[in-house]
Scaffold this active site. Structure first.
Site, PDB file in Angstrom:
ATOM      1  N   SER A   1       0.848 -10.450   5.344  1.00  0.00           N
ATOM      2  CA  SER A   1       2.168  -9.999   5.756  1.00  0.00           C
ATOM      3  C   SER A   1       2.438 -10.404   7.207  1.00  0.00           C
ATOM      4  O   SER A   1       2.332 -11.574   7.551  1.00  0.00           O
ATOM      5  CB  SER A   1       2.256  -8.488   5.529  1.00  0.00           C
ATOM      6  OG  SER A   1       3.567  -8.030   5.521  1.00  0.00           O
TER       7      SER A   1
ATOM      8  N   ASP B   1       7.717 -11.540  -4.145  1.00  0.00           N
ATOM      9  CA  ASP B   1       7.290 -10.666  -3.045  1.00  0.00           C
ATOM     10  C   ASP B   1       8.533 -10.031  -2.415  1.00  0.00           C
ATOM     11  O   ASP B   1       9.466 -10.727  -2.036  1.00  0.00           O
ATOM     12  CB  ASP B   1       6.536 -11.488  -2.003  1.00  0.00           C
ATOM     13  CG  ASP B   1       5.827 -10.639  -0.966  1.00  0.00           C
ATOM     14  OD1 ASP B   1       6.439  -9.688  -0.453  1.00  0.00           O
ATOM     15  OD2 ASP B   1       4.659 -10.943  -0.659  1.00  0.00           O
TER      16      ASP B   1
ATOM     17  N   HIS C   1       3.602  -7.381  -3.131  1.00  0.00           N
ATOM     18  CA  HIS C   1       3.492  -7.929  -1.784  1.00  0.00           C
ATOM     19  C   HIS C   1       2.078  -8.431  -1.540  1.00  0.00           C
ATOM     20  O   HIS C   1       1.115  -7.678  -1.637  1.00  0.00           O
ATOM     21  CB  HIS C   1       3.851  -6.838  -0.779  1.00  0.00           C
ATOM     22  CG  HIS C   1       3.850  -7.285   0.640  1.00  0.00           C
ATOM     23  ND1 HIS C   1       4.310  -8.520   1.038  1.00  0.00           N
ATOM     24  CD2 HIS C   1       3.447  -6.642   1.779  1.00  0.00           C
ATOM     25  CE1 HIS C   1       4.196  -8.626   2.345  1.00  0.00           C
ATOM     26  NE2 HIS C   1       3.666  -7.513   2.822  1.00  0.00           N
TER      27      HIS C   1
END
Length: 528
Positions: A242, A469, A497
């Site tokens: 991320s 995502d 994610h």
């Protein structure tokens, strides 16, 4: 959401969701192609194509040598087999002063064997603001083979958790802040929202004013290079998820010749301007919700109906509107407001394993019971059952508002762009649009700007993108892989994610082979 540009790792959100359990077709992948108006805002922000992040000199400056030469004192800590230490870093790399040094928390678990130790592997779960140490001790990595060959290492970045944490509000003030209406319908509600943003910023300045100018991603990346040297590694081996991909890519841009094996999972695209980022992320959550809705309507008890994903979206919007007028009871002194309910739904978008829980909690909310969605919202905000908040929601805007200029400076600018957000997501558009205003009132001017990262001269880097995502849309992974001079894109065709360590044998095998043997996945490899 109460904050913009929030990139979360799945583990922290869904771990809390999983504890609560015990007490498909997809929509558009992003906000458009590279030729659409939304894809050019980064260039507009700089009067042309974004500049390229320039590398730092290879030689360590003399005034930074004491940091690179420091010795860490390790002690046993936390769960079995872990050691902790404290590393010093300059508050200001331009003017290092031992009297203002930061103390950064570091944790490691030595390679378990068998097999020859390869070196250290640094991990970061994202955020910004996520505790890398908590992540390391609780979740990473899944592969026993990787743990056998690497010393697993994490440091909470400056301003985060154990490393000089940014503080902003009291827990009761944070409760009020998270309940603020983020889809204002009247001038009075707009004023209440902007007042909340101002008060939040003032709280951060009051409690952490000296630190706020020095929690940028570039500074955190420079801290990582100090840690690399202190650990005795010539090159940095790194797995970032991320926001951790932006941190890792920034390191590669600053220190390309010191990049070892690097995995960037759930990638961000640093060449995008702040408005682009917010529009794209809005569309990403719409994609995830469409996938959830397509699954939900297959169930006869779907609380959003059984007609179509579009109708399910209308049903959810109707629920949010009802909660806006009449918040639901939760069995405690906090009621489920529209804002908290939206956050709860967003939290469940990070992992498809949370979808059954979300169906149940939406059904409860329809019946006037907001307890489940409130619990999901609390997991997202990292609010513990005793009412205490972790500092992620403070560190997050502190980093984001320093890294890039504010997406919007006035409510009028947000109103003008509402059609773009609503097009990106009919369900979440208004919420994300108004959340994009928070940096407008930040007390510290941004030190970063939109830049491409090429990292010329870096060793091969693996970039991973998940096609549906929510938080880091797939198009961002494609964008980062195209920028980095040595990148290979690895694609996971699925929901949720990030991808590594989340159940795909194909992804895990490709990444583990790269980390252990240095073999890069084949070009254009796709996994399901």
């Amino acid at each position: 959401m109460a904050t913009s540009r929030l990139f979360r790792t799945t583990a922290a959100v869904f771990a809390a969701t999983a504890l609560l359990i015990s007490g498909c077709s997809s929509g558009p992948s992003s906000s458009g192609s590279k030729d659409s108006p939304e894809r050019t805002e980064g260039a507009r922000a700089t009067g042309g194509a974004p500049s390229v992040l320039a590398p730092l000199p290879a030689a360590v400056p003399d005034n930074l040598r004491p940091y690179y030469d420091q010795k860490l004192s390790w002690r046993k800590c936390g769960v079995s087999g872990f050691e902790c230490a404290t590393m010093k870093a300059p508050l200001d790399y331009a003017k290092p002063d031992k009297n203002t040094d930061l103390k950064l928390a570091v944790a490691r678990k030595k390679a378990t064997g068998p097999g020859k130790r390869i070196g250290s592997l640094l991990v970061n779960p994202g955020g910004p603001g996520g505790s890398a140490i908590d992540y390391l001790q609780q979740y990473a990595p899944e592969s026993a083979a990787v743990r056998a060959r690497y010393d697993m290492v994490a440091t909470d970045p400056r301003g985060v958790a154990r490393s000089e944490p940014v503080e902003c509000l009291s827990d009761k003030q944070m409760d009020s802040y998270t309940q603020t209406d983020q889809t204002p319908d009247t001038p009075a509600e707009v004023n209440k929202l902007t007042t909340a943003y101002r008060d939040f910023a003032k709280g951060c300045e009051k409690r952490s004013g000296k630190l706020l100018p020095h929690v940028s991603t570039i500074e955190a990346a420079r801290d990582m290079d100090v840690l690399r040297a202190v650990l005795g590694d010539k090159k940095l081996t790194y797995v970032g998820s991320s926001y951790g991909t932006f941190l890792g890519a920034t390191y590669a841009g600053l220190h390309p010749t010191r990049v070892g094996r690097m995995v960037l999972d759930g990638a961000m695209d640093p060449s995008l301007g702040p408005r682009e980022v917010n529009i794209d992320q809005t569309a990403g959550f719409n994609t995830a919700f469409t996938s959830f809705a397509a699954d939900c309507i297959k169930h006869p008890n779907c609380p959003l109906g059984t007609k179509s994903p579009e109708d399910a979206g209308r049903q959810l919007s109707a629920l949010f509107k009802k909660l806006d007028a009449h918040p639901a009871e939760t069995g405690q002194d906090r009621k489920l407001t529209e804002s908290l309910a939206t956050t709860g739904v967003i939290a469940a978008m990070y992992d498809q394993e949370a979808w059954p829980v979300l169906r149940e909690y939406l059904a409860q909310a329809e019946r006037g019971n907001g307890r489940g969605l409130l619990a999901l919202s609390d997991s997202y905000y990292e609010r513990s059952p005793d009412g205490k908040y972790a500092n992620q929601m403070y560190a997050n805007p502190a980093v984001n508002c320093l890294d890039l200029p504010a997406a919007y400076k006035t409510p009028e600018q947000v109103r003008a762009d509402l059609p773009r957000f609503r097009k990106a997501s009919p369900v979440f558009g208004d919420e994300f649009a108004w959340a994009s205003l928070n940096c407008a009132y930040w007390p510290v001017k941004p030190t970063g700007s939109t830049e491409r990262i090429e990292a010329k001269g870096a060793a091969p880097i693996v970039v991973i993108g998940t096609t549906r995502d929510p938080a880091t849309p797939y198009i961002w992974a494609k964008g980062l892989a195209a920028q980095l001079s040595s990148a290979t894109l690895l694609t996971y065709e699925g929901d949720g994610h990030t991808a590594y360590g989340r159940g795909s044998e194909c992804i895990d095998s490709a990444v583990n082979t790269y980390l252990l043997d240095g073999v890069v996945p084949p070009k254009n490899k796709r996994c399901t």
